[in-house]
Design a protein around this motif. Structure first.
Motif, mmCIF file in Angstrom:
data_model
loop_
_atom_site.group_PDB
_atom_site.id
_atom_site.type_symbol
_atom_site.label_atom_id
_atom_site.label_comp_id
_atom_site.label_asym_id
_atom_site.label_seq_id
_atom_site.Cartn_x
_atom_site.Cartn_y
_atom_site.Cartn_z
ATOM 1 N N LYS A 80 -42.803 -39.803 9.699
ATOM 2 C CA LYS A 80 -42.788 -40.973 8.810
ATOM 3 C C LYS A 80 -41.956 -40.700 7.554
ATOM 4 N N GLU A 81 -42.020 -39.470 7.074
ATOM 5 C CA GLU A 81 -41.342 -39.119 5.822
ATOM 6 C C GLU A 81 -39.825 -39.128 5.962
ATOM 7 N N LEU A 82 -39.346 -39.241 7.197
ATOM 8 C CA LEU A 82 -37.885 -39.301 7.392
ATOM 9 C C LEU A 82 -37.406 -40.734 7.594
ATOM 10 N N LEU A 83 -38.318 -41.697 7.605
ATOM 11 C CA LEU A 83 -37.879 -43.090 7.730
ATOM 12 C C LEU A 83 -37.055 -43.430 6.490
ATOM 13 N N PRO A 84 -35.910 -44.107 6.667
ATOM 14 C CA PRO A 84 -35.046 -44.318 5.503
ATOM 15 C C PRO A 84 -35.420 -45.522 4.653
ATOM 16 N N LEU A 85 -35.439 -45.283 3.369
ATOM 17 C CA LEU A 85 -35.540 -46.364 2.389
ATOM 18 C C LEU A 85 -34.080 -46.579 1.966
ATOM 19 N N VAL A 86 -33.479 -47.642 2.423
ATOM 20 C CA VAL A 86 -32.030 -47.894 2.384
ATOM 21 C C VAL A 86 -31.341 -46.806 3.226
ATOM 22 N N ASP A 87 -30.843 -45.733 2.640
ATOM 23 C CA ASP A 87 -30.214 -44.707 3.472
ATOM 24 C C ASP A 87 -30.707 -43.298 3.169
ATOM 25 N N ARG A 88 -31.781 -43.188 2.417
ATOM 26 C CA ARG A 88 -32.325 -41.864 2.124
ATOM 27 C C ARG A 88 -33.757 -41.808 2.645
ATOM 28 N N PRO A 89 -34.122 -40.713 3.290
ATOM 29 C CA PRO A 89 -35.494 -40.630 3.800
ATOM 30 C C PRO A 89 -36.513 -40.623 2.664
ATOM 31 N N LEU A 90 -37.671 -41.153 2.961
ATOM 32 C CA LEU A 90 -38.761 -41.201 1.969
ATOM 33 C C LEU A 90 -38.952 -39.864 1.264
ATOM 34 N N ILE A 91 -38.925 -38.777 2.026
ATOM 35 C CA ILE A 91 -39.209 -37.470 1.423
ATOM 36 C C ILE A 91 -38.189 -37.125 0.344
ATOM 37 N N ALA A 148 -32.459 -51.646 -2.417
ATOM 38 C CA ALA A 148 -31.127 -52.129 -2.019
ATOM 39 C C ALA A 148 -30.517 -52.968 -3.145
ATOM 40 N N LEU A 149 -31.339 -53.790 -3.786
ATOM 41 C CA LEU A 149 -30.837 -54.627 -4.884
ATOM 42 C C LEU A 149 -30.464 -53.781 -6.109
ATOM 43 N N ALA A 150 -30.999 -52.573 -6.182
ATOM 44 C CA ALA A 150 -30.679 -51.706 -7.322
ATOM 45 C C ALA A 150 -29.413 -50.888 -7.082
ATOM 46 N N ARG A 151 -28.869 -50.991 -5.868
ATOM 47 C CA ARG A 151 -27.700 -50.159 -5.534
ATOM 48 C C ARG A 151 -26.399 -50.922 -5.804
ATOM 49 N N PRO A 152 -25.565 -50.422 -6.719
ATOM 50 C CA PRO A 152 -24.323 -51.117 -7.061
ATOM 51 C C PRO A 152 -23.441 -51.389 -5.835
ATOM 52 N N ASP A 174 -23.624 -57.941 -1.674
ATOM 53 C CA ASP A 174 -23.728 -58.320 -0.260
ATOM 54 C C ASP A 174 -25.174 -58.615 0.124
ATOM 55 N N PHE A 175 -26.046 -57.753 -0.354
ATOM 56 C CA PHE A 175 -27.440 -57.874 0.054
ATOM 57 C C PHE A 175 -28.081 -59.124 -0.543
ATOM 58 N N ARG A 176 -27.695 -59.428 -1.783
ATOM 59 C CA ARG A 176 -28.239 -60.641 -2.404
ATOM 60 C C ARG A 176 -27.842 -61.873 -1.585
ATOM 61 N N GLN A 177 -26.603 -61.872 -1.150
ATOM 62 C CA GLN A 177 -26.125 -62.982 -0.302
ATOM 63 C C GLN A 177 -26.929 -63.061 0.988
ATOM 64 N N CYS A 178 -27.170 -61.880 1.570
ATOM 65 C CA CYS A 178 -27.973 -61.825 2.808
ATOM 66 C C CYS A 178 -29.343 -62.443 2.571
ATOM 67 N N LEU A 179 -29.953 -62.066 1.450
ATOM 68 C CA LEU A 179 -31.307 -62.558 1.171
ATOM 69 C C LEU A 179 -31.295 -64.070 0.973
ATOM 70 N N ASP A 180 -30.284 -64.564 0.253
ATOM 71 C CA ASP A 180 -30.176 -66.014 0.055
ATOM 72 C C ASP A 180 -30.060 -66.692 1.415
ATOM 73 N N GLY A 181 -29.174 -66.132 2.266
ATOM 74 C CA GLY A 181 -28.959 -66.710 3.596
ATOM 75 C C GLY A 181 -30.187 -66.589 4.471
ATOM 76 N N ALA A 182 -30.968 -65.528 4.241
ATOM 77 C CA ALA A 182 -32.105 -65.248 5.122
ATOM 78 C C ALA A 182 -33.123 -66.373 5.129
ATOM 79 N N MET A 183 -33.157 -67.136 4.041
ATOM 80 C CA MET A 183 -34.095 -68.247 3.974
ATOM 81 C C MET A 183 -33.743 -69.308 5.018
ATOM 82 N N HIS A 184 -32.492 -69.280 5.469
ATOM 83 C CA HIS A 184 -32.051 -70.340 6.370
ATOM 84 C C HIS A 184 -31.931 -69.898 7.823
#
Ligand code: G1P
Length: 298
Positions: free
Chosen positions: A30-41, A273-277, A282-292
């Motif tokens: 579980k500790e290697l599951l990625p939060l964005v692209d880095r594992p939790l650990i 993801a939203l904190a990553r420059p 891109d991600f904000r756009q994805c989230l906006d689109g995700a509602m649809h």
């Protein structure tokens, strides 16, 4: 306390089977599951490093060898990235490199609870104060949570647990504090109970997964007293130090994500993801689109 006490060692209990994330955790810790692209650990290790920790003790179990490989040097991979001039990826890789000899492993042979996991590391901890970090609790903050605690520890000593208010109906998922004096972020703990029923809980001030502990806690754990859920609880061993070395709660500054639950993990993924420059726009756009869009399973 007149002089600075350096906290050098941190224990990371990572022996859990991660059943809440099956089937992914069938072969990936579980500790290697990625939060964005880095594992939790990695988030937990970075927080420990920022607090001055330089000895990292992992309590693992069968099925966790991928975690040891992750924490090992990767000279072949580094060489390939260097040859291909992938400088920023190489820098990422270097950032995750643990100095030789700075990691140690203890095995928890049977799942007997968080207290038992910490006790399994007793020989590696020795008799000095140490930190415990639960990687499931990811905490974002301008100053990393454990660093805030190490600084506060210089004034209170004893045992220090990170604390935050939770919804009254959620107290049954946490260690809950009963407190007396409050002094800024610090409060004196007069009682601690693991996973109380909301009816009997002394408050809604919950322990979250950051601790600085006196080695005396290990002696209480050695008694192997079984507590809530039939497990050996770290909360009970810390509570036994109330009125001895003392216990304080610390209301940290920052936002905590419960990455032990799917919804919490997803929430953390969105926030990080939203904190990553490099991803934010891109991600904000994805989230906006995700509602649809229709959900994937429909
Ligand atoms: C553990 C501790 C609990 C603490 C919690 C924080 O519980 O036993 O006292 O409040 O972590 O995340 P667990 O989540 O492992 O059940």
């Amino acid at each position: 306390m007149s002089r600075q006490t350096r906290i050098k060692k941190a224990v990371f209990p990572v022996a859990g089977m991660g059943t809440r994330f099956l089937p992914a955790t069938k072969s990936i810790p579980k500790e290697l599951l990625p939060l964005v692209d880095r594992p939790l650990i990695q988030y937990a290790i970075d927080e420990a490093r920022a607090a001055g920790i330089d000895e990292f003790i992992f309590v693992t179990a069968r099925g966790k060898t991928a975690l040891e490989d992750y924490l090992d040097h990767a000279p072949h991979l580094a060489e390939t990235l260097r040859r291909d001039n992938k400088t920023s990826l190489l820098a990422e890789l270097e950032n995750t490199r643990m100095p030789s000899g700075s990691t140690a492993y203890a095995r928890q042979g049977e799942p007997r609870g968080l207290g038992h996991a910490v006790w399994c590391a007793r020989h590696l901890i020795g008799d000095e104060p140490f930190a415990v970090i639960l990687p499931d609790d990811v905490i974002a903050g301008a100053v990393p949570c454990l660093k805030q605690m190490v600084d506060a520890y210089q004034t209170c000593g004893g045992n220090l647990v990170a604390a935050m208010e939770v919804a009254p109906e959620e107290v049954g998922s946490y260690g809950i504090l009963e407190t007396t004096h409050r002094n800024g972020p610090l409060c004196t703990v007069s009682g601690m109970v693991e996973k109380p029923s909301p009816k009997t809980a002394p408050s809604n001030l919950a322990v979250v997964g950051r601790y600085i502990l006196d080695a005396a806690v290990l002696n209480h754990l050695a008694r192997k007293q079984v507590g809530a859920g039939g497990e050996i609880q770290l909360t009970d061993a810390i509570a036994a130090e109330i009125g001895k070395s003392g216990v304080h709660g610390f209301r940290f500054a920052g936002q905590r994500f419960d990455c032990g639950s799917k919804a919490g993990f997803l929430r953390a993924t969105v926030a990080y993801a939203l904190a990553r420059p490099d991803l934010r726009d891109d991600f904000r756009q994805c989230l906006d689109g995700a509602m649809h869009v229709r959900v994937a399973a429909e």
